[in-house]
Motif scaffolding. Structure first.
Motif, short mmCIF file in Angstrom:
data_model
loop_
_atom_site.label_atom_id
_atom_site.label_comp_id
_atom_site.label_asym_id
_atom_site.label_seq_id
_atom_site.Cartn_x
_atom_site.Cartn_y
_atom_site.Cartn_z
N ALA A 74 0.83 -1.20 0.00
CA ALA A 74 0.00 0.00 0.00
C ALA A 74 0.87 1.25 0.00
CB ALA A 74 -0.92 -0.01 1.21
N PHE A 75 1.88 1.28 0.85
CA PHE A 75 2.76 2.45 0.86
C PHE A 75 3.57 2.55 -0.42
CE2 PHE A 75 2.22 2.79 5.52
CZ PHE A 75 1.97 4.14 5.56
N SER A 76 3.98 1.41 -0.95
CA SER A 76 4.72 1.43 -2.21
C SER A 76 3.86 2.01 -3.32
CB SER A 76 5.17 0.01 -2.56
OG SER A 76 5.77 -0.02 -3.82
N ARG A 77 2.61 1.61 -3.35
CA ARG A 77 1.69 2.13 -4.37
C ARG A 77 1.38 3.60 -4.12
NH1 ARG A 77 -0.03 1.41 -9.40
NH2 ARG A 77 -2.10 2.25 -9.60
N TYR A 78 1.21 3.96 -2.85
CA TYR A 78 0.88 5.34 -2.50
C TYR A 78 2.01 6.29 -2.83
CZ TYR A 78 -0.59 9.29 0.38
OH TYR A 78 -0.95 10.53 0.82
N LEU A 79 3.24 5.86 -2.56
CA LEU A 79 4.39 6.71 -2.80
C LEU A 79 4.95 6.59 -4.22
CD1 LEU A 79 6.25 6.18 0.60
CD2 LEU A 79 4.82 8.13 -0.10
N GLY A 80 4.48 5.58 -4.96
CA GLY A 80 4.96 5.40 -6.33
C GLY A 80 6.36 4.85 -6.40
N ASP A 81 6.77 4.14 -5.36
CA ASP A 81 8.11 3.56 -5.31
C ASP A 81 7.98 2.04 -5.28
OD1 ASP A 81 10.82 3.21 -5.02
OD2 ASP A 81 10.82 3.54 -2.86
N GLY A 82 8.81 1.35 -6.02
CA GLY A 82 8.73 -0.11 -6.07
C GLY A 82 9.55 -0.82 -5.01
N GLY A 83 10.21 -0.08 -4.14
CA GLY A 83 11.06 -0.69 -3.11
C GLY A 83 10.29 -1.54 -2.13
N GLY A 84 9.08 -1.12 -1.79
CA GLY A 84 8.26 -1.89 -0.86
C GLY A 84 7.86 -3.24 -1.43
N GLN A 85 7.64 -3.29 -2.73
CA GLN A 85 7.26 -4.55 -3.36
C GLN A 85 8.43 -5.52 -3.39
OE1 GLN A 85 5.43 -3.55 -7.06
NE2 GLN A 85 3.86 -2.31 -6.08
N VAL A 86 9.65 -5.00 -3.48
CA VAL A 86 10.83 -5.87 -3.41
C VAL A 86 10.95 -6.47 -2.02
CG1 VAL A 86 13.34 -5.90 -3.56
CG2 VAL A 86 12.02 -4.57 -5.21
N PHE A 87 10.70 -5.67 -0.99
CA PHE A 87 10.73 -6.19 0.38
C PHE A 87 9.66 -7.25 0.58
CE2 PHE A 87 13.07 -2.28 1.61
CZ PHE A 87 14.14 -2.92 2.19
N VAL A 88 8.50 -7.05 -0.03
CA VAL A 88 7.43 -8.04 0.07
C VAL A 88 7.89 -9.37 -0.53
CG1 VAL A 88 5.14 -8.63 -0.79
CG2 VAL A 88 5.56 -6.39 0.17
N PHE A 89 8.57 -9.31 -1.65
CA PHE A 89 9.09 -10.53 -2.26
C PHE A 89 10.03 -11.25 -1.30
CE2 PHE A 89 12.41 -12.63 -4.77
CZ PHE A 89 11.63 -13.59 -5.40
N PHE A 90 10.93 -10.53 -0.65
CA PHE A 90 11.86 -11.17 0.29
C PHE A 90 11.11 -11.73 1.50
CE2 PHE A 90 15.11 -8.42 -1.78
CZ PHE A 90 15.86 -9.46 -2.28
N ILE A 91 10.11 -11.02 1.98
CA ILE A 91 9.32 -11.53 3.11
C ILE A 91 8.61 -12.81 2.73
CG2 ILE A 91 7.30 -11.04 4.54
CD1 ILE A 91 8.21 -8.14 4.64
N MET A 92 8.10 -12.88 1.51
CA MET A 92 7.41 -14.10 1.07
C MET A 92 8.39 -15.26 0.96
SD MET A 92 4.80 -12.47 -1.70
CE MET A 92 3.98 -13.98 -2.09
N VAL A 93 9.62 -15.00 0.54
CA VAL A 93 10.63 -16.06 0.45
C VAL A 93 10.98 -16.56 1.85
CG1 VAL A 93 13.04 -16.51 -0.14
CG2 VAL A 93 11.58 -15.29 -1.75
N VAL A 94 11.15 -15.64 2.79
CA VAL A 94 11.46 -16.03 4.17
C VAL A 94 10.29 -16.81 4.77
CG1 VAL A 94 11.88 -15.13 6.49
CG2 VAL A 94 13.12 -14.20 4.56
#
Length: 106
Positions: A54-74
């Motif tokens: 949500a914050f990644s989409r709100y701020l227009g930055d893709g960094g949050g989505q990369v962190f989500v990917f790592f969280i899903m892997v963990v």
């Protein structure tokens, strides 16, 4: 679909993720069944994922989505290792109750 996501205020995502995280934390604290505790941990991780997206989409930055990917892997690694450990515990004790883990001898 994109209009629906952008039309919802960021506050609703924050409230929803807070509710999901609180339910997950309560489940980890209250429940004794290890499988349910795993599911509650997954719920807390998904609450954090929802907030990051949500914050990644709100701020227009893709960094949050990369962190989500790592969280899903963990989370996937946690489930794989955790379920294997639970299977061994169930074979030895006949239960997945976390209060009986002190009965396991090395």
């Amino acid at each position: 679909m994109n209009e629906v996501i952008t039309g919802i205020s960021i506050q609703y995502y924050i409230y929803l993720s807070l509710i999901l995280f609180a339910i997950g934390a309560l489940g980890v604290i209250v429940r004794r069944n290890a499988i349910i505790m795993f599911m509650c941990i997954e719920m807390m991780l998904n609450a954090v994922n929802l907030l990051m997206v949500a914050f990644s989409r709100y701020l227009g930055d893709g960094g949050g989505q990369v962190f989500v990917f790592f969280i899903m892997v963990v989370a996937a690694a946690e489930v794989a290792v955790g379920l294997a450990i639970l299977m061994v515990i169930y074979r030895n004790t006949g239960s997945v109750d976390s209060s009986k883990l002190n009965q396991i001898n090395g």
